[in-house]
Motif scaffolding. Structure first.
Motif, PDB file in Angstrom:
ATOM      1  N   GLN A 268      49.689  16.226 -94.886  1.00  0.00           N
ATOM      2  CA  GLN A 268      49.996  16.311 -93.459  1.00  0.00           C
ATOM      3  C   GLN A 268      48.961  17.160 -92.718  1.00  0.00           C
ATOM      4  N   GLU A 269      48.604  16.719 -91.533  1.00  0.00           N
ATOM      5  CA  GLU A 269      47.567  17.392 -90.762  1.00  0.00           C
ATOM      6  C   GLU A 269      47.901  18.860 -90.462  1.00  0.00           C
ATOM      7  N   PRO A 270      49.146  19.199 -90.054  1.00  0.00           N
ATOM      8  CA  PRO A 270      49.431  20.624 -89.786  1.00  0.00           C
ATOM      9  C   PRO A 270      49.221  21.507 -91.009  1.00  0.00           C
ATOM     10  N   VAL A 271      49.584  21.001 -92.196  1.00  0.00           N
ATOM     11  CA  VAL A 271      49.407  21.776 -93.416  1.00  0.00           C
ATOM     12  C   VAL A 271      47.924  21.956 -93.710  1.00  0.00           C
ATOM     13  N   ARG A 272      47.162  20.891 -93.605  1.00  0.00           N
ATOM     14  CA  ARG A 272      45.725  20.976 -93.871  1.00  0.00           C
ATOM     15  C   ARG A 272      45.007  21.841 -92.836  1.00  0.00           C
ATOM     16  N   ARG A 273      45.498  21.810 -91.598  1.00  0.00           N
ATOM     17  CA  ARG A 273      44.877  22.620 -90.552  1.00  0.00           C
ATOM     18  C   ARG A 273      45.082  24.104 -90.841  1.00  0.00           C
ATOM     19  N   VAL A 274      46.283  24.472 -91.279  1.00  0.00           N
ATOM     20  CA  VAL A 274      46.550  25.869 -91.623  1.00  0.00           C
ATOM     21  C   VAL A 274      45.676  26.296 -92.805  1.00  0.00           C
ATOM     22  N   ALA A 275      45.589  25.435 -93.827  1.00  0.00           N
ATOM     23  CA  ALA A 275      44.762  25.753 -94.984  1.00  0.00           C
ATOM     24  C   ALA A 275      43.303  25.931 -94.580  1.00  0.00           C
ATOM     25  N   GLN A 276      42.818  25.069 -93.699  1.00  0.00           N
ATOM     26  CA  GLN A 276      41.433  25.166 -93.234  1.00  0.00           C
ATOM     27  C   GLN A 276      41.201  26.471 -92.493  1.00  0.00           C
ATOM     28  N   THR A 277      42.120  26.823 -91.612  1.00  0.00           N
ATOM     29  CA  THR A 277      41.989  28.066 -90.834  1.00  0.00           C
ATOM     30  C   THR A 277      41.950  29.282 -91.749  1.00  0.00           C
ATOM     31  N   ALA A 278      42.752  29.234 -92.816  1.00  0.00           N
ATOM     32  CA  ALA A 278      42.824  30.364 -93.746  1.00  0.00           C
ATOM     33  C   ALA A 278      41.760  30.304 -94.833  1.00  0.00           C
TER      34      ALA A 278
END
Length: 313
Positions: A268-278
């Motif tokens: 899911q995009e929200p999960v991947r976006r959080v992982a990318q940010t972190a």
């Protein structure tokens, strides 16, 4: 009769396993202090809630390098409603250090691998060291000090692998968590730090620290110019896979459904976006492959800790 047999076979088939729905909220334990991983867990929980109709509660049960939270999971009902997301340290390393912890691989049912905690070596921006070879060369000439999040932590074991590969000894100063030793390195009181890259990413991106190398099989995608240890000629692979676990004895149909939710959730995009940010590296690992890897790491660390002279307390 044939219809009855067919109905029974269908009832036992993997397809019906996908219909499992928890009867009450799912508790997702984080066995460490709040941090970036908690945000990803909440995003994952939001997706699970939409798919199952059950709320997902993220709770922190930190202490003992993950031991407190994982013991809570091990004693929870094996019904799929209590899970934990954690690095493997508490399961593969800690049981060899303390007797009768009750949190070895036999106490859990791995659900899936979610991401890799890429581990690396960092120095202050004005350090004369530009590579791991520079650190090794300096270590042959004088005593170098380094910090980590604790004795026998995976970052520490990464440097131990450098020492074993090169014959150079460094002085280890353990701290509780990453911020204290990173601050000591920034202050110039340590020569270098070994850490999960995401913990130091703010300092690296701001130019206050320099990442010299990573212990992963691959370069960190956010720092593609930084080579791995093996690419620098040092056989020091230190892998840290993070994943989701259920208590041992969780029914197979429930594990099948949880594995599906994990796989879909990590896409899911929200999960991947959080992982990318972190600066966390998403690395999904299927359940059976993940379980085999956890078991092999558990056995490997038993031998490693013996080499280090660690005796279970």
């Amino acid at each position: 009769m044939r219809r009855l047999i067919l109905a029974a076979l269908l009832a036992a088939s993997p397809a019906t396993a996908q219909e499992w729905r928890p009867e009450s909220p799912i508790t997702l334990i984080s066995p460490y202090s709040p941090g970036n991983t908690d945000v990803m867990m909440r995003m994952l929980g939001d997706y699970w809630s939409r798919q199952t109709g059950a709320s997902v509660v993220v709770t922190n049960r930190d202490g003992g390098s993950g031991v407190v939270g994982m013991r809570a999971l091990a004693s929870a009902p094996a019904d799929g409603r209590t899970l934990a997301l954690t690095p493997m340290t508490a399961i593969t390393v800690q049981p060899h250090m303390v007797r009768n912890l009750g949190i070895g691989p036999a106490n859990f049912a791995p659900v899936c691998g979610t991401h890799e905690n890429v581990i690396g070596v960092v120095v202050r921006d004005d350090s004369p060291f530009r590579s791991i070879a520079d650190i090794v060369a300096a270590g042959r000439q004088r005593n170098l000090t380094f910090g980590s999040a604790g004795p026998n932590s995976l970052p520490f074991l990464g440097v131990w692998r450098i020492q074993k590969a090169t014959g150079v000894e460094f002085t280890h100063l353990p701290f509780r968590g990453d911020p204290p030793h990173l601050n000591e390195t920034l202050a110039g009181r340590l020569d270098f730090s070994t850490t999960v890259v995401s913990s130091a990413s703010e300092f690296i991106l701001s130019g206050r620290m320099r990442l010299l190398g990573v212990f992963s099989e691959n370069r960190h995608p956010d720092f593609p110019d930084v080579p791995t240890m093996r690419q620098q000629g040092i056989d020091a692979l230190q892998f840290s896979q993070v994943g989701i676990y259920a208590p041992a004895g969780t029914p197979e149909p429930v594990l099948n459904r949880l594995e599906q939710l994990c796989r879909e959730g990590m896409e899911q995009e929200p999960v991947r976006r959080v992982a990318q940010t972190a600066r966390m590296v998403v690395r999904y690992v299927p359940r059976r492959e993940f379980a085999a890897f956890v078991q092999s790491e558990y056995e490997a660390y038993r031998d490693i800790l013996r080499q280090l002279g660690v005796q279970p307390e």
